[in-house]
Design a protein around this motif. Structure first.
Motif, short mmCIF file in Angstrom:
data_model
loop_
_atom_site.label_atom_id
_atom_site.label_comp_id
_atom_site.label_asym_id
_atom_site.label_seq_id
_atom_site.Cartn_x
_atom_site.Cartn_y
_atom_site.Cartn_z
N ARG A 1 0.84 -1.21 0.00
CA ARG A 1 0.00 0.00 0.00
C ARG A 1 0.87 1.25 0.00
NH1 ARG A 1 -2.11 3.11 4.22
NH2 ARG A 1 -3.98 4.30 3.62
N ARG B 1 0.87 4.08 -2.95
CA ARG B 1 0.64 5.51 -2.71
C ARG B 1 1.78 6.36 -3.27
NH1 ARG B 1 -0.83 6.34 3.45
NH2 ARG B 1 -1.57 8.38 2.73
N PHE C 1 -3.74 5.17 -6.25
CA PHE C 1 -4.63 5.26 -5.09
C PHE C 1 -5.75 4.22 -5.11
CE2 PHE C 1 -2.88 9.62 -5.57
CZ PHE C 1 -2.10 9.62 -4.42
N ALA C 2 -6.10 3.77 -6.30
CA ALA C 2 -7.13 2.73 -6.40
C ALA C 2 -6.65 1.45 -5.71
CB ALA C 2 -7.48 2.45 -7.85
N SER D 1 -4.22 1.30 -3.46
CA SER D 1 -4.06 1.62 -2.04
C SER D 1 -5.38 1.49 -1.29
CB SER D 1 -3.51 3.04 -1.90
OG SER D 1 -3.55 3.46 -0.56
N ASP D 2 -6.44 2.04 -1.90
CA ASP D 2 -7.75 1.98 -1.25
C ASP D 2 -8.28 0.55 -1.21
OD1 ASP D 2 -7.65 4.69 -0.93
OD2 ASP D 2 -8.93 5.17 -2.63
N ARG D 3 -7.98 -0.23 -2.25
CA ARG D 3 -8.46 -1.60 -2.31
C ARG D 3 -7.83 -2.45 -1.22
NH1 ARG D 3 -7.30 -2.32 -7.09
NH2 ARG D 3 -5.40 -3.59 -6.95
N ARG E 1 -6.67 -1.42 1.63
CA ARG E 1 -7.25 -1.01 2.91
C ARG E 1 -8.66 -1.57 3.08
NH1 ARG E 1 -6.68 5.12 4.84
NH2 ARG E 1 -6.52 4.68 7.06
N ALA E 2 -9.46 -1.48 2.02
CA ALA E 2 -10.84 -1.96 2.10
C ALA E 2 -10.90 -3.47 2.30
CB ALA E 2 -11.60 -1.57 0.83
N THR F 1 -10.21 -4.22 5.89
CA THR F 1 -11.31 -3.80 6.76
C THR F 1 -12.42 -4.83 6.77
OG1 THR F 1 -10.81 -1.47 6.30
CG2 THR F 1 -12.96 -1.95 7.25
N THR G 1 2.45 3.57 9.05
CA THR G 1 1.14 2.92 8.97
C THR G 1 1.10 1.77 9.95
OG1 THR G 1 0.88 3.47 6.62
CG2 THR G 1 -0.50 1.71 7.49
#
Length: 414
Positions: free
Chosen positions: A365, A369, A374-375, A377-379, A381-382, A385, A398
């Motif tokens: 990640r 970044r 960012f797509a 990176s967000d994936r 993280r998601a 979660t 982090t």
């Protein structure tokens, strides 16, 4: 039970070790003309007790005998119950003045309670389904044996249910504490169990256990941050005789209000029939917020007198929070850092991940970044979660912590 921080009982009596006490109590009840012998069986005569039904509110005239079990025609009253049962082939038995046999279901509890606690004691507990006939019969036979017999408080707990059905072996919907604590920390389970009033049913929910895990993590992380901050300002903490001349270091007005609010809220709720379901909300959460806000404030440059006041305030509120946790059995027996690592370890088990795998994903990640992807990176993280792992960017670092999964399937522990 030790993992749940339940205090061990002083005595754990077995019925087979207390036959003499049981026979003595039955003899006393017979001598007081409240029981009768028929063919080696001893029956309690409920009509000899004027207030039979006082605990449950049941009335003898409302009993519909014979609906579930055939009435023994030898009984004087269909509601009479056995104190001693004559021996039957293949069953364990003991000698008695009425012949070989074994105790009835109810007499065991009264005899052992009287032996260890006397006929007068403060609290008698049990499941709500035991109020009648078991506890009602305990009251009757104990008073028949000793007129001064008295229990000050009867506390009946609601059942833990699964999908709103009582857990039972026959339904196959039960599981053990050991199974649950393979995936959830014992203190998270304890938090979950006290989240409902003891008399209310508590419906098992994976999502609620996840919430309890996140709640205790937040509590211990807050106390860890407070401890670290106070430790770093240890030299600035006023000790006896070192306060600035002419000035006394007092807690901040907001802190004093917070402390009084926590003390009152805790005592009010515990005095309300041990209403633990709301003890860790309201004023308790306000105290945690105060700690978090002021640990951050303390890290900023402050005037000496205000810095000392913040330190004193944090010290006093931390003490109050720990006092509440201690009474509730939620104060960990190890350091906060150790309990936080244990909670993270359970979260890894539930997520089916290792620390190394998460570290690798964090590195991916960070790289994404840097490359402005960012797509991706967000994936990353998601995806974490969803599995109950929250990534948090703290400065240039982090870190991760457990969280409630975004999507959680309700299922029993495997």
């Amino acid at each position: 039970m030790a993992d749940l921080q339940c205090l061990p009982p002083t005595h754990q009596p077995r019925v087979s070790d207390h036959m003499e006490q049981i026979k003595d109590m039955i003899t006393q009840i017979i001598n007081n003309d409240c029981a009768y012998v028929v063919d080696g069986d001893v029956f309690f005569a409920v009509d000899k007790i004027s207030n039979y039904g006082c605990l449950s509110g049941q009335k003898l005239e409302n009993h519909r005998a014979g609906e579930r079990v055939a009435v023994d025609s030898r009984k004087r009253n269909p509601a009479d119950f056995a104190l001693w049962k004559a021996a039957k082939p293949g069953e364990p038995s003991w000698e008695s003045p009425w012949g070989p046999g074994r105790p009835g279901w109810h007499i065991e509890c009264s005899a052992m309670s009287a032996h260890y606690l006397s006929f007068k004691f403060d609290i008698h507990g049990g499941g709500i389904d035991l109020i009648f006939p078991h506890h009602e019969n305990e009251v009757a036979q104990s008073r028949a044996a000793c007129q001064e017999s008295c229990v000050s408080y009867w506390m009946h707990n609601g059942h833990v249910t699964n999908n709103n059905e009582k857990m039972s072996k026959s339904l196959g919907n039960f599981f053990t504490i050991r199974q649950i604590t393979e995936r959830y920390h014992p203190l998270a389970l304890r938090h979950f169990l006290i989240s409902a009033h003891y008399r209310s049913p508590l419906n098992y929910s994976v999502l609620q256990l996840e919430g309890a895990s996140e709640a205790v993590y937040y509590i211990y992380q807050t106390l860890q941050d407070c401890e670290d901050t106070l430790s770093s300002f240890k030299e600035a903490t006023p000790s006896e005789g070192t306060e600035p001349k002419g000035k006394t270091v007092r807690v901040l007005p907001d802190a004093e209000k917070c402390i009084k609010g926590l003390q009152k809220d805790f005592l009010d709720k515990m005095a309300d029939d041990l209403n633990t379901s709301h003890v860790l909300t309201g004023a308790f959460q306000d105290a945690l917020k105060f700690i978090n806000n002021n640990t951050n404030t303390l890290k900023k440059k402050q005037q000496k007198q205000r810095q000392l006041a913040i330190i004193q305030s944090l010290t006093e509120i931390e003490k109050e929070v720990k006092g509440v946790l201690d009474i509730l059995g939620l104060l960990p027996p190890i350091t906060y850092s150790e309990i936080l690592e244990q909670l993270k370890g359970k979260a890894l088990i539930r997520a089916d991940l290792t620390e190394e795998q998460i570290s690798r994903l964090i590195e991916e990640r960070i790289l994404a970044r840097k490359e402005k992807d960012f797509a991706k990176s967000d994936r990353i993280r998601a995806d974490l979660t969803v599995k109950g792992i929250a990534l948090m960017d703290v400065g240039t670092e982090t870190i991760w912590r457990p969280c409630v999964p975004v999507e959680q399937e309700e299922k029993l522990p495997s």
